[in-house]
Design an enzyme around this catalytic site. Structure first.
Site, PDB file in Angstrom:
ATOM      1  N   ASN A  12       0.879  -1.172   0.000  1.00 27.60           N
ATOM      2  CA  ASN A  12       0.000   0.000   0.000  1.00 27.60           C
ATOM      3  C   ASN A  12       0.916   1.221   0.000  1.00 27.60           C
ATOM      4  OD1 ASN A  12      -1.809   2.019   0.499  1.00 27.60           O
ATOM      5  ND2 ASN A  12      -2.766   1.046   2.283  1.00 27.60           N
ATOM      6  N   ARG A  96      -2.497  -2.072  -3.560  1.00 34.08           N
ATOM      7  CA  ARG A  96      -3.704  -1.263  -3.388  1.00 34.08           C
ATOM      8  C   ARG A  96      -3.604  -0.086  -4.355  1.00 34.08           C
ATOM      9  NH1 ARG A  96      -5.096   3.294   0.859  1.00 34.08           N
ATOM     10  NH2 ARG A  96      -7.311   3.464   0.430  1.00 34.08           N
ATOM     11  N   HIS A 185     -12.822   3.093  -0.287  1.00 34.83           N
ATOM     12  CA  HIS A 185     -12.830   2.078   0.783  1.00 34.83           C
ATOM     13  C   HIS A 185     -13.506   0.793   0.296  1.00 34.83           C
ATOM     14  CE1 HIS A 185     -12.958   5.471   4.066  1.00 34.83           C
ATOM     15  NE2 HIS A 185     -11.702   5.112   3.850  1.00 34.83           N
ATOM     16  N   ARG A 246     -12.257  15.742   7.265  1.00 38.47           N
ATOM     17  CA  ARG A 246     -13.041  16.146   6.088  1.00 38.47           C
ATOM     18  C   ARG A 246     -14.469  16.486   6.497  1.00 38.47           C
ATOM     19  NH1 ARG A 246     -11.319  10.920   3.374  1.00 38.47           N
ATOM     20  NH2 ARG A 246      -9.178  11.304   2.711  1.00 38.47           N
ATOM     21  N   GLU A 392      -8.240  -5.020   5.134  1.00 36.29           N
ATOM     22  CA  GLU A 392      -8.064  -4.706   3.717  1.00 36.29           C
ATOM     23  C   GLU A 392      -6.897  -5.475   3.113  1.00 36.29           C
ATOM     24  OE1 GLU A 392      -9.206  -0.219   3.058  1.00 36.29           O
ATOM     25  OE2 GLU A 392      -8.738  -0.551   5.163  1.00 36.29           O
TER      26      GLU A 392
END
Ligand code: AMP
Length: 406
Positions: A12, A96, A185, A246, A392
């Site tokens: 990743n 990823r 996601h 955010r 993940e």
């Protein structure tokens, strides 16, 4: 790939970091995990834990000028444990990749054409795809003969119907600039919705699940019979839930106002909405533990933290309502990621008052800590509420291995 090749290295790659895990796909066991930080800065740091040998975490500090230097350092650490990249047991490297656009609906073996297509998507993910591409290039240079697979964060959401994915914008403008809701996601939403079905003893095709991935970034998805039908993030990860930094959903006219009235530049507005908003903007903290501590301490500061918490929860409830309506029948709500897995008060508050929708949380079950997927709803509740730790890396490794061993 040889018959004995059962390991997958998951990479990743971020702009200045690389996270990695080496897994054995016979049982999903982690053989080694690690992280390189501050790549390209004066003092890079590599933390490597050789789980296969039961060894302690080893830390190396020193300048790593670029991703190539970082990956070579990772390869050396793996080799020191007999797990090197040249091992015949390594079946593939799974990367990823944040943005796969509309083109990549499945994990994909990377060749030059695939890499060029991922590059074409850079304008849609200017912060993420370039780092992912650098990681892929470097890994291919180190092991050109080894299959490398891209697993896209957007792929799971490509099943969204057009009416959920399209913004109500002028169609020609939207299409020319590839403006639509992509969602992110996806690897987590795929893994968690499937694991939730398994927890209920059902096949994914039999259940409708609302997944709440609540980490520093946060997104919700509505999954009908194993297929994503709506998700809260959009063209970028800015849309949807209140996140650590955010804003999530906001009237787009706020951005005009900030430019016209507050005199902010495009970049300043971008920075405000992505980095200085959400929980951090509302109360100065984006760690839910700290927010709960301040609420419990009370006073004026506690009231500020409480308001941030309440805004966060209110948004979650709105998405639970919206996705219940989208799905028609909800079998389960699954909480995952840092906040979803650990913050019992968030789960309790999000579900509170939704009994008429068949949703409830059992206080004792909710308070119990565990790293395992588990139900936290009382037996009488029509909708199962679950906590499902996301994984993940395992999902990327499984998708990668399935593709190269097919
Ligand atoms: P993630 O992005 O999934 O790693 O989630 C990171 C976030 O999880 C942090 O910013 C915290 O807000 C939250 N978090 C992690 N551990 C806990 C905990 N024990 N209790 C509450 N929140 C937590």
């Amino acid at each position: 790939m040889t018959a004995t090749a059962t390991r997958v290295l998951v990479l990743n790659s971020g702009s200045s970091s690389v996270k990695y895990q080496l897994l054995d796909m016979r049982d999903g066991a982690r053989l080694a995990v690690g992280l390189v930080e501050r790549i390209g800065e004066g003092s890079s740091r590599l933390a490597h834990t050789p789980l296969a040998t039961g060894g302690e975490q080893r830390e190396t500090e020193g300048a790593m000028a670029d991703h190539e230097a970082a990956l070579k350092a990772v390869a050396a650490e793996l080799a020191a444990d007999g797990l090197g990249l040249d091992s015949p047991e390594l079946a593939a490297i799974g990367h990823r990749v944040v943005h796969g656009g509309l083109k990549f609906t499945e994990p994909t073996v990377i060749d030059d054409a695939v890499l060029a297509e991922i590059e074409r998507l850079v304008p849609l993910a200017p912060l993420h795809n370039p780092a992912n591409i650098t990681g892929i290039r470097t890994a291919r240079a180190l092991r050109p003969d080894l299959p490398q697979v891209a697993v896209f964060d957007t792929a799971f959401h490509t099943t969204m119907p057009e009416y959920a994915a399209r913004y109500a914008l002028d169609v020609e403008t939207a299409d020319r600039h590839r403006i639509r809701r992509y969602g992110f996601h996806g690897t987590s939403h795929a893994y968690v919705s499937r694991t939730t079905a398994a927890l209920l003893g059902k096949d994914p095709s039999e259940v409708n699940v609302i997944v709440l991935h609540l980490g520093n970034g946060a997104s919700a998805s509505a999954v009908a019979g194993g297929r994503c039908v709506d998700t809260s993030m959009g063209l970028t990860p800015l849309e949807g839930l209140v996140m650590g930094t955010r804003s999530g959903d906001i009237d787009p006219a706020v951005t005009f106002h900030l430019k016209r009235v507050a005199g902010m530049s495009e970049d300043e507005v971008d920075e405000l909405l992505n980095k200085q908003s959400g929980l951090v903007g509302l109360c100065g903290d984006n760690d839910m533990r700290e927010i709960r501590r301040r609420i419990d301490a009370g006073g004026e500061d506690g009231a500020r933290a409480r308001l941030a918490f309440d805004i966060y929860i209110h948004r979650l409830k709105k998405y639970l309502g919206a996705y219940s309506a989208v799905l028609g029948r909800v079998d389960a709500v699954a909480f995952t990621a840092g906040v979803g897995e650990n913050a019992a008060p968030v789960r309790e508050a999000a579900i509170a008052g939704l009994e008429e929708m068949g949703m409830a949380v059992d206080a004792d079950l909710n308070a119990r800590r565990s790293g395992e997927p588990r139900l936290i709803s009382p037996e009488y509740a029509r909708v199962a509420v679950a906590v499902v730790p996301t994984d993940e890396e395992l999902e990327i490794a499984q998708q990668t291995y399935a593709l190269v061993s097919a």
